[in-house]
Design a protein around this motif. Structure first.
Motif, PDB file in Angstrom:
ATOM      1  N   TYR A  66      59.332   2.642 -66.934  1.00 31.42           N
ATOM      2  CA  TYR A  66      60.329   3.484 -66.282  1.00 31.42           C
ATOM      3  C   TYR A  66      60.639   4.632 -67.237  1.00 31.42           C
ATOM      4  O   TYR A  66      60.962   4.406 -68.410  1.00 31.42           O
ATOM      5  N   TRP A  81      60.884  -1.737 -67.221  1.00 29.66           N
ATOM      6  CA  TRP A  81      61.523  -1.976 -65.935  1.00 29.66           C
ATOM      7  C   TRP A  81      62.368  -3.240 -66.054  1.00 29.66           C
ATOM      8  O   TRP A  81      62.021  -4.159 -66.791  1.00 29.66           O
ATOM      9  N   ARG A  85      66.729  -2.354 -62.118  1.00 25.51           N
ATOM     10  CA  ARG A  85      66.109  -1.052 -61.829  1.00 25.51           C
ATOM     11  C   ARG A  85      65.173  -1.146 -60.631  1.00 25.51           C
ATOM     12  O   ARG A  85      65.134  -0.245 -59.800  1.00 25.51           O
ATOM     13  N   LYS A  88      67.344  -1.271 -57.523  1.00 18.92           N
ATOM     14  CA  LYS A  88      68.011  -0.002 -57.222  1.00 18.92           C
ATOM     15  C   LYS A  88      67.021   1.114 -56.871  1.00 18.92           C
ATOM     16  O   LYS A  88      67.237   1.860 -55.917  1.00 18.92           O
ATOM     17  N   LEU A  89      65.923   1.229 -57.626  1.00 15.95           N
ATOM     18  CA  LEU A  89      65.049   2.382 -57.482  1.00 15.95           C
ATOM     19  C   LEU A  89      63.838   2.161 -56.583  1.00 15.95           C
ATOM     20  O   LEU A  89      63.310   3.119 -56.027  1.00 15.95           O
TER      21      LEU A  89
END
Length: 148
Positions: A66, A81, A85, A88-89
């Motif tokens: 990330y 990562w 994350r 959320k992403l």
């Protein structure tokens, strides 16, 4: 205090109507919200978190880090990562593309949850050779047994 009332049969529908009539007699100002479809279970919630954790682990192992960009850092910073994350992403990006009216994974039905997971898994496998399947109850129970 919020309460839930599941209506999935004619008898439960009639029971709910009686409940509403009684409640309205006692408190004549009530707001109801409703959800279509069977809500996800605690086990499915756990499976989603395991799924996100496995994606993070596989992305990191494959060298897909990330990247954090910021003026203060002056250059990009690659970081691992995490489950959070990924949720959320990645998860939320797919979820909101498929179900724009949702703002949380709690808004998904069990069926929608599987569709989001499948879409994300197919994309990762086709574009990055990262293979993750949504865990079954047996997968999670087996992991608890091995850890215990």
């Amino acid at each position: 205090m919020a309460e839930a009332y599941t209506v999935n049969s004619e008898s439960k529908k009639e029971s709910f109507k009686e409940f509403v009539d009684e409640l309205y007699t006692k408190k004549p100002y009530i707001t109801f919200t409703y959800q279509h479809g069977k809500p996800r279970t605690p086990a499915q919630n756990n499976a989603m978190h395991v799924f996100c954790e496995q994606i993070a682990e596989r992305c990191n192992a494959a060298g897909y880090w990330y990247t954090v960009s910021s003026q203060i850092l002056k250059s990009d910073l690659d970081t691992p990562w995490t489950k959070e994350r990924v949720k959320k992403l990645m998860w939320m990006a797919v979820q909101q593309a498929m179900y724009p009216d949702t703002t949380s994974s709690r808004d998904l039905t069990a069926e929608q949850m599987i569709k989001v997971a499948d879409t994300l898994a197919v994309h990762l496998s086709e574009t990055h050779d990262i293979y993750v399947k949504f865990p079954t109850k047996e997968d999670i129970d087996g992991n608890k047994t091995r850890r215990g």
